[in-house]
Design a protein around this motif. Structure first.
Motif, PDB file in Angstrom:
ATOM      1  N   LYS A  49      61.919  62.867 -17.767  1.00  0.00           N
ATOM      2  CA  LYS A  49      61.694  62.622 -19.297  1.00  0.00           C
ATOM      3  C   LYS A  49      61.378  61.100 -19.226  1.00  0.00           C
ATOM      4  CE  LYS A  49      64.497  65.836 -21.748  1.00  0.00           C
ATOM      5  NZ  LYS A  49      65.700  65.650 -23.076  1.00  0.00           N
ATOM      6  N   PRO A  50      60.533  60.638 -20.491  1.00  0.00           N
ATOM      7  CA  PRO A  50      60.511  59.395 -20.644  1.00  0.00           C
ATOM      8  C   PRO A  50      61.933  58.595 -20.972  1.00  0.00           C
ATOM      9  CG  PRO A  50      59.143  60.656 -21.774  1.00  0.00           C
ATOM     10  CD  PRO A  50      60.083  61.680 -21.232  1.00  0.00           C
ATOM     11  N   PRO A  78      50.654  64.446 -20.686  1.00  0.00           N
ATOM     12  CA  PRO A  78      50.531  64.377 -22.338  1.00  0.00           C
ATOM     13  C   PRO A  78      52.286  64.396 -22.716  1.00  0.00           C
ATOM     14  CG  PRO A  78      50.302  66.578 -21.609  1.00  0.00           C
ATOM     15  CD  PRO A  78      50.390  65.801 -20.178  1.00  0.00           C
ATOM     16  N   LYS A 130      61.932  71.812 -35.654  1.00  0.00           N
ATOM     17  CA  LYS A 130      62.979  72.703 -34.662  1.00  0.00           C
ATOM     18  C   LYS A 130      63.855  71.915 -34.109  1.00  0.00           C
ATOM     19  CE  LYS A 130      59.861  76.599 -34.518  1.00  0.00           C
ATOM     20  NZ  LYS A 130      60.736  77.731 -34.738  1.00  0.00           N
ATOM     21  N   LYS A 154      47.786  74.193 -25.001  1.00  0.00           N
ATOM     22  CA  LYS A 154      49.200  74.433 -24.890  1.00  0.00           C
ATOM     23  C   LYS A 154      50.019  73.296 -25.077  1.00  0.00           C
ATOM     24  CE  LYS A 154      48.764  78.344 -21.565  1.00  0.00           C
ATOM     25  NZ  LYS A 154      49.048  78.985 -20.415  1.00  0.00           N
ATOM     26  N   THR A 155      49.291  72.267 -25.504  1.00  0.00           N
ATOM     27  CA  THR A 155      49.917  70.757 -25.954  1.00  0.00           C
ATOM     28  C   THR A 155      49.623  70.562 -27.326  1.00  0.00           C
ATOM     29  OG1 THR A 155      49.560  70.098 -23.550  1.00  0.00           O
ATOM     30  CG2 THR A 155      49.991  68.432 -25.067  1.00  0.00           C
ATOM     31  N   PHE A 187      56.152  72.416 -31.887  1.00  0.00           N
ATOM     32  CA  PHE A 187      56.906  73.755 -31.274  1.00  0.00           C
ATOM     33  C   PHE A 187      56.358  74.008 -29.717  1.00  0.00           C
ATOM     34  CE2 PHE A 187      54.753  77.947 -31.541  1.00  0.00           C
ATOM     35  CZ  PHE A 187      53.262  77.379 -31.784  1.00  0.00           C
ATOM     36  N   LEU A 188      55.248  73.328 -29.565  1.00  0.00           N
ATOM     37  CA  LEU A 188      54.740  73.372 -27.984  1.00  0.00           C
ATOM     38  C   LEU A 188      55.280  72.635 -26.857  1.00  0.00           C
ATOM     39  CD1 LEU A 188      50.716  73.487 -29.024  1.00  0.00           C
ATOM     40  CD2 LEU A 188      52.557  75.727 -28.845  1.00  0.00           C
ATOM     41  N   ASN A 193      59.019  70.303 -25.558  1.00  0.00           N
ATOM     42  CA  ASN A 193      60.233  70.375 -25.432  1.00  0.00           C
ATOM     43  C   ASN A 193      61.180  69.223 -26.197  1.00  0.00           C
ATOM     44  OD1 ASN A 193      60.359  72.543 -23.854  1.00  0.00           O
ATOM     45  ND2 ASN A 193      60.093  71.213 -21.837  1.00  0.00           N
ATOM     46  N   TYR A 194      60.202  68.043 -26.462  1.00  0.00           N
ATOM     47  CA  TYR A 194      61.051  66.829 -27.141  1.00  0.00           C
ATOM     48  C   TYR A 194      60.111  65.978 -27.743  1.00  0.00           C
ATOM     49  CZ  TYR A 194      60.041  65.113 -22.312  1.00  0.00           C
ATOM     50  OH  TYR A 194      59.495  65.073 -21.210  1.00  0.00           O
ATOM     51  N   ARG A 247      62.963  75.318 -30.574  1.00  0.00           N
ATOM     52  CA  ARG A 247      61.651  76.123 -30.109  1.00  0.00           C
ATOM     53  C   ARG A 247      62.111  77.512 -29.589  1.00  0.00           C
ATOM     54  NH1 ARG A 247      58.800  73.864 -24.760  1.00  0.00           N
ATOM     55  NH2 ARG A 247      57.159  75.438 -25.560  1.00  0.00           N
ATOM     56  N   GLY A 248      61.250  78.372 -29.587  1.00  0.00           N
ATOM     57  CA  GLY A 248      61.363  79.522 -28.976  1.00  0.00           C
ATOM     58  C   GLY A 248      62.455  80.632 -29.584  1.00  0.00           C
TER      59      GLY A 248
END
Lengths: 365, 365
Positions: free
Chosen positions: A3-4, A16, A51, A283-284, A339-340, A342-343, A361-362
């Protein structure tokens, strides 16, 4: 790929990644909250655009009266993360979901939207089984022809049925003027918007004349919040996407008072003489409601997104970006993009400040 | 809302949920594996369609030589879950990613696709730093005009540069004939497909005539696998979506030998005289490449998907489904739908057998 990390500069991020500019985001939150407050409305922003419990709490801290959720499982997640009041602005119809909704009432106020008399009895039974009352608004079709009971006698019959159930607490009405968001010019939009909202107000009058008390009249997406907030009779607005702002709100809905805050940072991973490919496809980043725009440069034109490739033609006569160069894309429609991921990578003045998980999400049920 | 449980009947599932029919899925996996084997090709199915280590292992157990991944972070996840051989069929360009790719080589064979001479030196340096050799294929543009080096002299120069680097192991070529998938009639598709694949074979000859050894020539999506598998010179196929099959492969790509296995189970949550709304919108089910189809009934016509609402008009003269009734939707395009979900609910003869996490969703880097 880790993660960043807080403190990183944008140049150092692996792409991305979904960026939220904090100065702009905070300004949007404050604007939405103030605009509602100044016009005598509550603000109950829809959380389907983010979300994220972290963002919900920022909205609450800035004066939101609660949040709106699209799905019961989202509401469960938000209640588990301490959100005290939620409007579930969507219909649920199964006994398992009625029971889950009833259980939630021990921990928070979760208001159900009902548009069919068939659910009244089983929803009330679940509440009684659980020893709670479920707060309910009736969703009315105010012209979008999607969900919602018809105004007039069907509305009255449904509202009375809810009001008669000891397991349910009748709270009021909601409607969504989604069909007016891209009307233009302004006079046409205003007319269409107020025609829709007038149905809510007439419905309110009908119910009050029949002895029902109305506490909530909920409406309003970001695409029309500036008009809807001015309409008498509406008590709260759901407009949620405005905290991010995006290309669609600007170009199709003519929203001017908010600042685009949500981008996707990409890199050029392939280039030819006439085109570049970046590492963000559909997807992004969604382009289905409104294509993304390249931020801060005018040498690229979107050709299209495949799953993991974003293809941009280089404008004739321009050099175009180099292999590996970062390209920042303004999100076309936040609701179909956040929502595509994770953070959110929350940045201020070009440095990472926080990471906010998009942890709901999900949660589709 | 809890996860579905093995043993549950479909009627008992809370919706919406992504269903994978195991009999049909297994038949598709076996068909794809056998078709490749019978035509002398390896099968290295793309995992971007499923993003699930459990499904990758089923493909491997059925004879796949490895899998294909779209992103480095997906490849990391698959290696962490024991997948021994991966083609990373996409370009990476950053030093951090070169280092991560080099580290992976200690645990699995992860083959990089390169289309630009600028990355050769830094990728090789990362490999040498890590004490490994990174296997590399050159991606060639075979007509899609997306990514890939031009055939001929640019290809030769790039291949030689890779071959000259002690940190890299030159393995061969890849191309993607994505622009021919929806050609029709069959003779036109065959011609376009073989024109594209001929570029790969001519490229192979060029390199071999210049002393380079070619182990891998990779191509082939599900939309053209029946033709591509027959083409001499191709050594392996990436076709991954065929294990699910979907409406797009049938209607646009004219794939006939596979059986639709992937559906979304929904419920009617609102109904009016002329329409119903189900609990699956574009956050549950994509319609952007190909709309979903209603399974087993002909009284509904898709009007459109908003974020969490799927709206179907009822065909005139038909009664339409009741509130709460389950509607099963055949997925329009699996690659744009599976990644919206947290898991597959794998069913056999109408009962839940297994839950497979789509755990690589959101791994975009």
């Amino acid at each position: 790929m880790n993660k960043p990390m807080p403190g990183q500069a944008l140049d150092d991020l692996e792409t991305p990644v979904l960026l939220l500019d904090l100065d702009r985001f905070e300004s949007n939150v404050q604007h939405m909250a103030a605009y509602c407050r100044d016009n005598g409305k509550e603000w109950r922003p829809h959380s389907k655009a983010h979300k994220s419990p972290a963002i919900a709490h920022i909205e609450l801290a800035n004066g939101a009266c609660g949040i709106t959720c699209a799905k019961l499982s989202e509401a469960e997640w938000m209640v588990a993360h301490g959100v005290p009041s939620i409007l579930l602005a969507n219909q649920i119809v199964s006994p398992v979901k009625f029971a889950a909704l009833a259980r939630l009432q021990h921990r928070a106020e979760v208001i159900a939207a009902v548009d069919n008399i068939a659910v009244v009895e089983p929803m009330a039974a679940a509440a009684i089984d659980e020893g709670v009352r479920i707060p309910v608004v009736v969703e009315i079709d105010i012209g979008m022809k999607r969900v919602g009971v018809e105004p007039g006698p069907p509305l009255l019959a449904l509202s009375k049925a809810i009001s008669d159930q000891p397991g349910l607490a009748f709270k009021g009405l909601m409607g969504y003027e989604g069909h007016v968001l891209d009307c233009w010019p302004l006079q046409a939009k205003k007319k269409a918007c107020y025609q829709a909202l007038d149905i809510l107000v007439e419905s309110r009058n009908l119910l009050e004349n029949n002895g029902l008390q109305i506490e909530i009249v909920s409406a309003g997406g970001t695409g029309s919040y500036e008009l809807s907030a001015l309409h008498d009779g509406v008590t709260e607005l759901q407009a949620g996407g405005g905290v991010f702002m995006d290309v669609m709100y600007r170009r199709k809905c003519h929203v001017e008072a908010l600042t685009p805050a949500l981008t996707v940072l990409t890199s050029v991973t392939s280039r030819a003489a006439d085109r570049v490919v970046v590492d963000a496809g559909f997807k992004t980043l969604s382009s289905s409601h409104q294509p993304p725009e390249v931020l801060g440069r005018d040498d690229l034109r979107l050709r299209g997104l495949s799953a993991e490739h974003g293809v941009f033609n280089i404008v004739e006569g321009q050099a175009g970006p180099a292999l590996g160069e970062q390209i920042e894309l303004l999100v076309g429609y936040s609701d179909s993009t956040t929502f595509l991921h994770n953070y959110f990578v929350a940045v201020r003045k070009g440095r990472v400040e926080k990471i906010w998980d998009i942890s709901a999400r999900g949660l589709l049920r």
